[in-house]
Enzyme design. Structure first.
Site, PDB file in Angstrom:
ATOM      1  N   GLU A  50      17.758   0.208  10.083  1.00 31.56           N
ATOM      2  CA  GLU A  50      17.323  -0.688  11.258  1.00 31.56           C
ATOM      3  C   GLU A  50      16.567  -1.829  10.792  1.00 31.56           C
ATOM      4  O   GLU A  50      16.415  -2.847  11.468  1.00 31.56           O
ATOM      5  CB  GLU A  50      16.834   0.177  12.440  1.00 31.56           C
ATOM      6  CG  GLU A  50      17.829   1.033  13.013  1.00 31.56           C
ATOM      7  CD  GLU A  50      17.979   2.418  12.185  1.00 31.56           C
ATOM      8  OE1 GLU A  50      17.623   2.704  11.140  1.00 31.56           O
ATOM      9  OE2 GLU A  50      18.895   3.147  12.982  1.00 31.56           O
ATOM     10  N   PHE A 112      14.190  15.164  22.462  1.00 31.95           N
ATOM     11  CA  PHE A 112      14.656  14.749  21.086  1.00 31.95           C
ATOM     12  C   PHE A 112      14.658  13.106  20.822  1.00 31.95           C
ATOM     13  O   PHE A 112      15.179  12.616  21.841  1.00 31.95           O
ATOM     14  CB  PHE A 112      16.129  15.313  20.887  1.00 31.95           C
ATOM     15  CG  PHE A 112      16.629  15.074  19.509  1.00 31.95           C
ATOM     16  CD1 PHE A 112      16.174  15.316  18.331  1.00 31.95           C
ATOM     17  CD2 PHE A 112      17.714  14.472  19.682  1.00 31.95           C
ATOM     18  CE1 PHE A 112      16.666  15.136  17.209  1.00 31.95           C
ATOM     19  CE2 PHE A 112      18.349  14.019  18.324  1.00 31.95           C
ATOM     20  CZ  PHE A 112      17.933  14.500  17.113  1.00 31.95           C
ATOM     21  N   GLN A 113      14.323  12.895  19.780  1.00 27.74           N
ATOM     22  CA  GLN A 113      14.258  11.053  19.363  1.00 27.74           C
ATOM     23  C   GLN A 113      13.432  10.450  20.367  1.00 27.74           C
ATOM     24  O   GLN A 113      13.970   9.321  20.884  1.00 27.74           O
ATOM     25  CB  GLN A 113      15.684  10.864  19.185  1.00 27.74           C
ATOM     26  CG  GLN A 113      16.123  11.594  17.873  1.00 27.74           C
ATOM     27  CD  GLN A 113      17.496  10.882  17.392  1.00 27.74           C
ATOM     28  OE1 GLN A 113      18.257  10.241  17.960  1.00 27.74           O
ATOM     29  NE2 GLN A 113      17.645  10.843  16.129  1.00 27.74           N
ATOM     30  N   LYS A 162      18.919   5.947  28.240  1.00 31.16           N
ATOM     31  CA  LYS A 162      20.202   6.365  28.325  1.00 31.16           C
ATOM     32  C   LYS A 162      20.980   6.408  29.674  1.00 31.16           C
ATOM     33  O   LYS A 162      22.167   5.834  29.740  1.00 31.16           O
ATOM     34  CB  LYS A 162      20.455   7.719  27.353  1.00 31.16           C
ATOM     35  CG  LYS A 162      22.032   8.198  27.314  1.00 31.16           C
ATOM     36  CD  LYS A 162      22.167   8.940  26.236  1.00 31.16           C
ATOM     37  CE  LYS A 162      23.602   9.286  25.894  1.00 31.16           C
ATOM     38  NZ  LYS A 162      23.961  10.126  24.828  1.00 31.16           N
ATOM     39  N   MET A 478       3.128  -9.750  -8.568  1.00 36.27           N
ATOM     40  CA  MET A 478       1.749 -10.073  -7.771  1.00 36.27           C
ATOM     41  C   MET A 478       0.538  -9.099  -7.691  1.00 36.27           C
ATOM     42  O   MET A 478      -0.262  -9.484  -7.862  1.00 36.27           O
ATOM     43  CB  MET A 478       2.209 -10.398  -6.373  1.00 36.27           C
ATOM     44  CG  MET A 478       1.100 -11.263  -5.648  1.00 36.27           C
ATOM     45  SD  MET A 478       0.697 -12.729  -6.198  1.00 36.27           S
ATOM     46  CE  MET A 478       1.679 -14.011  -5.665  1.00 36.27           C
TER      47      MET A 478
HETATM   48  C1  LIG Z   1       6.422  -3.474   2.461  1.00 34.05           C
HETATM   49  C2  LIG Z   1       5.299  -3.979   1.467  1.00 34.05           C
HETATM   50  N1  LIG Z   1       4.732  -3.370   0.635  1.00 34.05           N
HETATM   51  C3  LIG Z   1       3.610  -3.548  -0.182  1.00 34.05           C
HETATM   52  C4  LIG Z   1       3.553  -4.795  -0.311  1.00 34.05           C
HETATM   53  C5  LIG Z   1       2.477  -5.448  -1.367  1.00 34.05           C
HETATM   54  N2  LIG Z   1       3.072  -6.226  -2.218  1.00 34.05           N
HETATM   55  C6  LIG Z   1       2.845  -7.616  -2.329  1.00 34.05           C
HETATM   56  S1  LIG Z   1       3.748  -8.229  -3.644  1.00 34.05           S
HETATM   57  C7  LIG Z   1       4.114  -6.689  -4.304  1.00 34.05           C
HETATM   58  C8  LIG Z   1       5.001  -6.630  -5.501  1.00 34.05           C
HETATM   59  C9  LIG Z   1       6.332  -7.213  -5.465  1.00 34.05           C
HETATM   60  O1  LIG Z   1       6.920  -7.005  -6.587  1.00 34.05           O
HETATM   61  P1  LIG Z   1       8.173  -7.808  -6.951  1.00 34.05           P
HETATM   62  O2  LIG Z   1       9.282  -7.554  -5.706  1.00 34.05           O
HETATM   63  O3  LIG Z   1       8.806  -7.342  -8.261  1.00 34.05           O
HETATM   64  O4  LIG Z   1       7.910  -9.415  -7.191  1.00 34.05           O
HETATM   65  P2  LIG Z   1       6.849 -10.045  -8.152  1.00 34.05           P
HETATM   66  O5  LIG Z   1       5.524 -10.327  -7.612  1.00 34.05           O
HETATM   67  O6  LIG Z   1       7.077  -9.006  -9.452  1.00 34.05           O
HETATM   68  O7  LIG Z   1       7.785 -11.231  -8.409  1.00 34.05           O
HETATM   69  C10 LIG Z   1       3.719  -5.771  -3.327  1.00 34.05           C
HETATM   70  C11 LIG Z   1       3.704  -4.352  -3.647  1.00 34.05           C
HETATM   71  C12 LIG Z   1       4.112  -5.683   0.663  1.00 34.05           C
HETATM   72  N3  LIG Z   1       4.225  -7.167   0.552  1.00 34.05           N
HETATM   73  N4  LIG Z   1       5.133  -5.294   1.333  1.00 34.05           N
END
Ligand SMILES: Cc1ncc(C[n+]2csc(CCOP(=O)(O)OP(=O)(O)O)c2C)c(N)n1
Ligand SMILES: [Mg+2]
Lengths: 577, 163
Positions: A50, A112-113, A162, A478
């Site tokens: 979803e 439920f749900q 529902k 990052m």
């Molecule tokens: C759902 C979610 N969880 C955690 C984060 C924190 N976060 C920001 S950037 C990142 C790393 C992303 O890694 P990748 O997709 O390999 O991209 P890169 O920075 O290596 O280009 C994380 C964990 C986020 N933005 N969103």
């Protein structure tokens, strides 16, 4: 015409002109799904999670300007949608989410749900409705679309128990042509007196900057913004959400501003005497340290949402109104007067051009490793700058924003406010459905892509050939970068040991996978991928794992304290854990 | 500074939680909040007392106005207004203090609305400060319980908060 509640909901979507409904079935929405089965005007896109339904609908809305529509079941279906609802909310994206609810008689009994969807989504929707009577459905649906798409847009949830969609209870159907709500008046005209004052200030400015954002994209005011900027010959910077509203290849564009904005954009802001802020919200990633934000500037702020004005930064001339008519009014007034003094403006441009010589985005072009920045440049070249680019969240997102020069609005589709990993792939599917003939690429990272990877199946089922550009640096880049800068390179949990073979993964989903490991192989791989017009191609591009996003304003610092790459073009090689 | 914000809103289930949720999510404080339907049963009127500097109050009123269920609101701190709060106090009585408590209630224009052998229930309306003063004048040990409605308020003069 007598219809059941379930049929009414679907008929409302038809009458609203909805093309696609992104959803996933379950007990509480079975009546609705049966109504879907009996028609084919509204095409249902069955996602695999979803969250992806909300991102796909959201991206469809970002690309087209029309509301994205989602259908999920109660309980876990509804909670899975929440991340996508919050994502749309933070970026002011029009979306209508229909969630099933347990039957009215058992609401509140931990059935439920059952979850309190109205309560859960309250802080991340523009508004939500619980439908309590079949005779309220049509009007509520009309209101939902009206609220979602007018004023400052946003997601609206319609929670439907529902029993309300029971196929055995039928009532006459009528969809209102229009609706008004006494408590909601979205159209606001800019105050003429304020607009006059703003114009006077603009014409006396010596070091002006136009700072524009997502509001210009949403407000369809790109043309007016461009005309005004060119007429005044002012420098302009865009926020991450505003990219494309002003052509990035134009010489007056000084780049994105903020944490990973350009040196020239941030210094122009810092040293400006007048800022024209349009459809922006002075987000913390834009302003840096508030106490040091634009110390000498008088600020004019145009926004449709009064609550965005003077929320974090006190402004001097607020103008509450729809950006497009306000800009048109400004233009008309400005054209009646003489142009701003050319001489101070020329000096200002000389200063800006001097800042530009720092070449703050430059990177090591002679590296034997694949530089992610170069990949984005090459993607730009091969798509002639005309593709729709979706992205996930991380370094790759910043490289995309810095190196893909968007000349048109609605081409750059990313989760700016919430920063939601997992957004990119379903978003690309949503965009491709809206524009089947356009090139659509998803710039992602090996961590982000795994958050909604299951949507590769959706891409196959609905034949939405997209190109996935996986900038695979083996790290949550990052996160790793922040750990390098702020935690003495203690790379705590930002490395994933067991990456899948993305090529095989793509193939097992019925797509094409290509792994690219050398710089000279990038362009041929891109060419091959884009030549396969009717296939989804997953390019797994192994990039330099030590690369960082520059320039950068570290948290707690001001615009004037940007960190630049040590010497332009010098790689900073650091031992990785 | 203390502000009394009067809000006219759709009398819908959930409207109250939207206001309360807004305050907790954005970290604004609520000193008191009262709400009830108006003479037009489709509308509720809420009186909310909060504190904050000018910028915070401006944000609060803007954010409240943004709620779809809010029809109109007014910050009464800006204009001349009347403020009334209702309080019920139950006090222990003895043969010795009954007269004194009765006199005290009279001075504050309170009414004794329930009497037992060893207790009074006193009803009082007025400004919040007046109610504070009355509670202070009672001996703490005698107070069994108090309940206050929180202030309700209206602007003076012919204008009012209506559709
Ligand atoms: C759902 C979610 N969880 C955690 C984060 C924190 N976060 C920001 S950037 C990142 C790393 C992303 O890694 P990748 O997709 O390999 O991209 P890169 O920075 O290596 O280009 C994380 C964990 C986020 N933005 N969103
Ligand atoms: Mg990565």
């Amino acid at each position: 015409m007598e219809l059941s509640g379930g049929e009414i909901v679907i008929q409302c979507l038809k009458d609203e002109g909805v093309e696609y409904l992104f959803g996933y079935p379950g007990g509480a929405v079975l009546h609705l799904y049966d109504a879907i089965f009996h028609q084919d005007d509204v095409k249902h896109i069955l996602v695999r999670h979803e969250q992806a339904a909300t991102h796909a609908a959201d991206a469809y809305a970002r690309a087209t300007g029309k509301a994205g529509v989602v259908l999920v079941t109660s309980g876990p279906g509804a909670t899975n949608a929440v991340t996508g609802i919050a994502t749309a909310y933070m970026d002011s994206i029009p979306m209508v989410v229909i969630s099933g609810q347990v039957p009215t008689a058992v609401i509140g009994s931990d059935a439920f749900q059952e979850v309190d969807m109205i309560g859960i989504t309250r802080p991340c929707v523009k508004h939500n409705f619980l439908v309590k009577d079949i005779s309220d459905i049509a009007e509520t649906m009309k209101k939902a679309f009206y609220v979602a798409t007018t004023g400052r847009p946003g997601p609206v949830v319609v929670d439907i128990p529902k029993d309300i969609t029971d196929p055995n209870i039928k009532i006459p159907y009528h969809y209102p042509d229009s609706i008004s709500m006494r408590s909601y008046n979205p159209s606001v005209q800019g105050h003429t007196g304020q607009i006059k004052k703003a114009v006077e200030l603009l014409l006396t400015a010596k070091r002006p900057v136009i700072y524009s954002g997502g509001g210009v994209v949403i407000g369809e005011a790109s043309k007016e913004l461009t005309e005004l900027t060119r007429y005044l010959n002012f420098p302009i910077t865009n926020t991450l959400m505003g990219l494309g509203a002003y052509p990035a290849t134009d010489k007056q564009f000084v780049g994105m501003l903020g944490m990973h904005g350009t040196y020239e954009a941030n210094l122009s802001m810092h040293q400006s005497d007048v800022i024209l802020a349009i459809g922006v919200r002075f987000d913390d990633r834009v302003t840096g340290k508030l106490a040091e934000f634009c110390p000498n500037a008088q600020i004019i702020h145009i926004d449709i949402d009064p609550a965005s004005i003077s929320k974090t930064v006190k402004v001097d001339i607020p103008i509450v109104g729809d950006v497009k008519p306000v800009l048109l009014q400004m233009l008309a007034l400005i054209k009646q007067q003489h142009k701003p003094d050319a001489e101070p403006l020329a000096r200002w441009w000389a200063q800006i051009n001097q800042w530009r010589t720092s070449k703050c985005l430059e990177f090591d072009r002679s590296s034997t490793e694949i530089k992610p920045q170069r990949v984005v440049e090459q993607l730009y070249e091969i798509t002639k700058g005309d593709a729709y680019i979706t992205s996930d969240v991380g370094q790759h997102q910043m490289y995309a924003s810095q190196f893909y020069h968007f000349d048109k609005p609605r081409r750059w589709i990313n989760s700016g406010g919430l920063g939601t990993m997992g957004f990119g792939l379903p978003a690309a599917i949503g965009v491709k459905l809206a524009f089947p003939d356009a090139d659509v690429a998803c710039i992602t990272g090996e961590a982000s892509i795994q958050m909604c990877i299951q949507e590769l199946a959706t891409a196959l089922q609905y034949n939405t050939p997209i190109k996935i550009i996986n900038l695979n640096n083996g790290y949550m880049g990052m996160v790793r970068q922040w750990q390098e800068f702020n935690y003495e390179s203690r790379y705590s949990q930002s490395y994933m040991d067991t990456l899948p073979d993305f090529v095989k993964l793509a193939e097992s989903y019925g797509h094409v996978g290509i792994r690219v490991e050398r710089p000279e192989d990038v362009m041929p791989a891109l060419e091959k991928a884009f030549a396969m017009k009717d296939r989804t191609v997953f390019l797994d591009i192994i990039t330099d794992r030590t690369e960082n996003v520059y320039p950068m304003i570290e948290t707690g610092k001001g615009h004037q304290e940007m960190t630049l790459r040590v010497a332009p073009g010098t790689p900073i090689d650091r031992e990785l854990a | 500074m203390r502000h009394i914000i009067s809000i006219l809103m759709e009398n819908e289930a959930g409207a109250l939680s939207r206001v309360a949720g807004l305050f907790s999510a954005r970290g604004y404080n609520i000193e008191s909040l009262t709400v009830a339907p108006t003479e037009d049963t489709s509308l509720s009127r809420m009186t909310l007392v909060t504190r904050g500097n000018e910028e915070i109050i401006e944000q609060i009123t803007k954010q409240l106005n943004k709620l779809i269920d809010v029809v109109k609101l007014i910050d009464l701190a800006d204009i001349s207004h009347v403020e009334r709060e209702l309080m019920l106090v139950k006090v222990k009585t003895t043969l010795n203090n009954r007269e004194e408590i009765k006199r005290l209630a009279d001075i504050f224009r309170g009414k004794i609305i329930d009497v037992t052998n060893n207790s009074y229930m006193i009803e009082m309306t007025g400004s919040s400060e007046k109610l504070d003063a009355f509670v202070e004048s009672l001996n703490d040990e005698n107070i069994i319980e108090t309940v206050r409605s929180g202030p309700t308020s209206m602007s003076r003069g012919e204008h009012g908060l209506h559709l």
